[in-house]
Design a protein around this motif. Structure first.
Motif, PDB file in Angstrom:
ATOM      1  N   GLN A  61       0.840  -1.197   0.000  1.00 37.35           N
ATOM      2  CA  GLN A  61       0.000   0.000   0.000  1.00 37.35           C
ATOM      3  C   GLN A  61       0.872   1.242   0.000  1.00 37.35           C
ATOM      4  O   GLN A  61       1.810   1.353   0.784  1.00 37.35           O
ATOM      5  CB  GLN A  61      -0.916  -0.015   1.223  1.00 37.35           C
ATOM      6  N   GLN A  62       0.559   2.178  -0.897  1.00 40.15           N
ATOM      7  CA  GLN A  62       1.415   3.343  -1.071  1.00 40.15           C
ATOM      8  C   GLN A  62       0.887   4.578  -0.359  1.00 40.15           C
ATOM      9  O   GLN A  62       1.295   5.698  -0.665  1.00 40.15           O
ATOM     10  CB  GLN A  62       1.599   3.607  -2.568  1.00 40.15           C
ATOM     11  N   TYR A  63      -0.005   4.367   0.591  1.00 42.29           N
ATOM     12  CA  TYR A  63      -0.529   5.475   1.383  1.00 42.29           C
ATOM     13  C   TYR A  63      -1.001   4.946   2.726  1.00 42.29           C
ATOM     14  O   TYR A  63      -1.104   3.725   2.921  1.00 42.29           O
ATOM     15  CB  TYR A  63      -1.706   6.147   0.664  1.00 42.29           C
ATOM     16  N   SER A  95       6.249  15.011   2.294  1.00 46.04           N
ATOM     17  CA  SER A  95       5.069  14.184   2.538  1.00 46.04           C
ATOM     18  C   SER A  95       3.853  14.916   1.991  1.00 46.04           C
ATOM     19  O   SER A  95       3.812  16.146   2.006  1.00 46.04           O
ATOM     20  CB  SER A  95       4.882  13.913   4.032  1.00 46.04           C
ATOM     21  N   PHE A  96       2.875  14.138   1.507  1.00 45.12           N
ATOM     22  CA  PHE A  96       1.677  14.718   0.915  1.00 45.12           C
ATOM     23  C   PHE A  96       0.430  14.210   1.641  1.00 45.12           C
ATOM     24  O   PHE A  96       0.240  13.006   1.790  1.00 45.12           O
ATOM     25  CB  PHE A  96       1.565  14.350  -0.568  1.00 45.12           C
ATOM     26  N   ALA A 147       5.094   9.261  -6.143  1.00 47.27           N
ATOM     27  CA  ALA A 147       4.340   9.932  -5.089  1.00 47.27           C
ATOM     28  C   ALA A 147       3.249  10.811  -5.678  1.00 47.27           C
ATOM     29  O   ALA A 147       2.111  10.829  -5.188  1.00 47.27           O
ATOM     30  CB  ALA A 147       5.285  10.774  -4.232  1.00 47.27           C
ATOM     31  N   LEU A 148       3.573  11.537  -6.739  1.00 48.63           N
ATOM     32  CA  LEU A 148       2.571  12.416  -7.352  1.00 48.63           C
ATOM     33  C   LEU A 148       1.500  11.608  -8.080  1.00 48.63           C
ATOM     34  O   LEU A 148       0.326  12.006  -8.108  1.00 48.63           O
ATOM     35  CB  LEU A 148       3.257  13.403  -8.294  1.00 48.63           C
ATOM     36  N   LYS A 149       1.874  10.472  -8.637  1.00 45.83           N
ATOM     37  CA  LYS A 149       0.868   9.597  -9.240  1.00 45.83           C
ATOM     38  C   LYS A 149      -0.070   9.053  -8.170  1.00 45.83           C
ATOM     39  O   LYS A 149      -1.282   8.905  -8.398  1.00 45.83           O
ATOM     40  CB  LYS A 149       1.556   8.448  -9.983  1.00 45.83           C
ATOM     41  N   GLU A 150       0.477   8.768  -7.004  1.00 52.35           N
ATOM     42  CA  GLU A 150      -0.358   8.287  -5.905  1.00 52.35           C
ATOM     43  C   GLU A 150      -1.290   9.391  -5.426  1.00 52.35           C
ATOM     44  O   GLU A 150      -2.450   9.139  -5.100  1.00 52.35           O
ATOM     45  CB  GLU A 150       0.524   7.791  -4.757  1.00 52.35           C
ATOM     46  N   MET A 162       6.963   5.960   0.435  1.00 52.82           N
ATOM     47  CA  MET A 162       5.848   5.025   0.401  1.00 52.82           C
ATOM     48  C   MET A 162       5.509   4.606  -1.020  1.00 52.82           C
ATOM     49  O   MET A 162       4.966   3.521  -1.244  1.00 52.82           O
ATOM     50  CB  MET A 162       4.625   5.651   1.084  1.00 52.82           C
ATOM     51  N   ALA A 163       5.822   5.459  -1.973  1.00 56.02           N
ATOM     52  CA  ALA A 163       5.525   5.170  -3.389  1.00 56.02           C
ATOM     53  C   ALA A 163       6.743   4.567  -4.088  1.00 56.02           C
ATOM     54  O   ALA A 163       7.033   4.889  -5.240  1.00 56.02           O
ATOM     55  CB  ALA A 163       5.084   6.445  -4.091  1.00 56.02           C
TER      56      ALA A 163
END
Length: 209
Positions: A31-33, A175-176, A196-199, A188-189
């Motif tokens: 899981q990327q989030y 972090s976003f 990260a931006l795709k997530e 995480m991505a």
């Protein structure tokens, strides 16, 4: 005025504190989030807020900044990006003030240049004096900078940034946070800035629900 030795110590502490880290340890499997439970309220009603927690001393924040600039140009109309400067120690507070001073002076174009100055040109922009000397070279009136830097408005925004960092339990940058409901980061991505931006893009529709 801070001595050169103290400035070096603060700079080293800031760089150490802003390592490429995020709450990845709380993620499960691939899981990327991570979900934020309970969700946190938005400061922009009717919009999906994407908060980027960053620090000018963080080399990874500097590296991802051009990608963030491109991403925001194609973000959906109901999405608003807010960049939140982080202070992991007292020595980093002037960098928070610098960010909000640039906004107050209507010079957001200097935001990316601060990263370049620190990481590309190795300028030691860690206190008000050094920042003021640098910003004067960017066409900003020094007296106006000094006034805004210490203004109540800037101090209030710095306080709010710190409150948000505490509320979201930010442990590292960049972090976003998406819609007050999810958190992701390059770590995480898959240790990927683009990932990260795709997530973030994937989480936006989820945050609308």
């Amino acid at each position: 005025m801070l001595s050169p030795k103290i400035i070096r110590i603060l700079a080293a502490a800031a760089l150490t504190a802003t390592a490429f880290f995020s709450p990845a340890s709380h993620a499960q499997g691939a899981q990327q989030y991570v979900p934020i439970n309970p969700p946190l309220p938005s400061d922009t009603p009717g919009k999906v807020e994407v908060l980027e927690f960053f620090a000018y001393t963080c080399p990874h924040c500097a590296a991802i900044e051009p990608l963030v600039e491109d991403w925001v140009k194609t973000a959906p109309p109901d999405v608003v990006l807010k960049q939140i400067p982080i202070a992991f120690n007292a020595g980093m507070k002037p960098l928070q003030q610098l960010y909000y001073t640039l906004l107050a002076l209507d010079r957001p174009d200097l935001h990316a240049k601060v990263f370049t100055a620190i990481h590309g040109e190795h300028k030691r922009l860690f206190d008000k004096k050094a920042m003021g000397e640098w910003i004067a070279t960017q066409g900003v009136d020094r007296a106006k900078f000094d006034s805004v830097f210490d203004s109540f408005s800037v101090q209030t925004q710095v306080q709010r940034a710190t409150q948000l960092a505490d509320a979201y339990r930010i442990e590292g940058t960049p972090s976003f946070a998406v819609g007050g409901k999810f958190m992701t980061s390059p770590v995480m991505a898959g240790n990927s800035y683009e990932g990260a931006l795709k997530e973030v893009d994937r989480l936006i529709p989820m945050a609308r629900n």
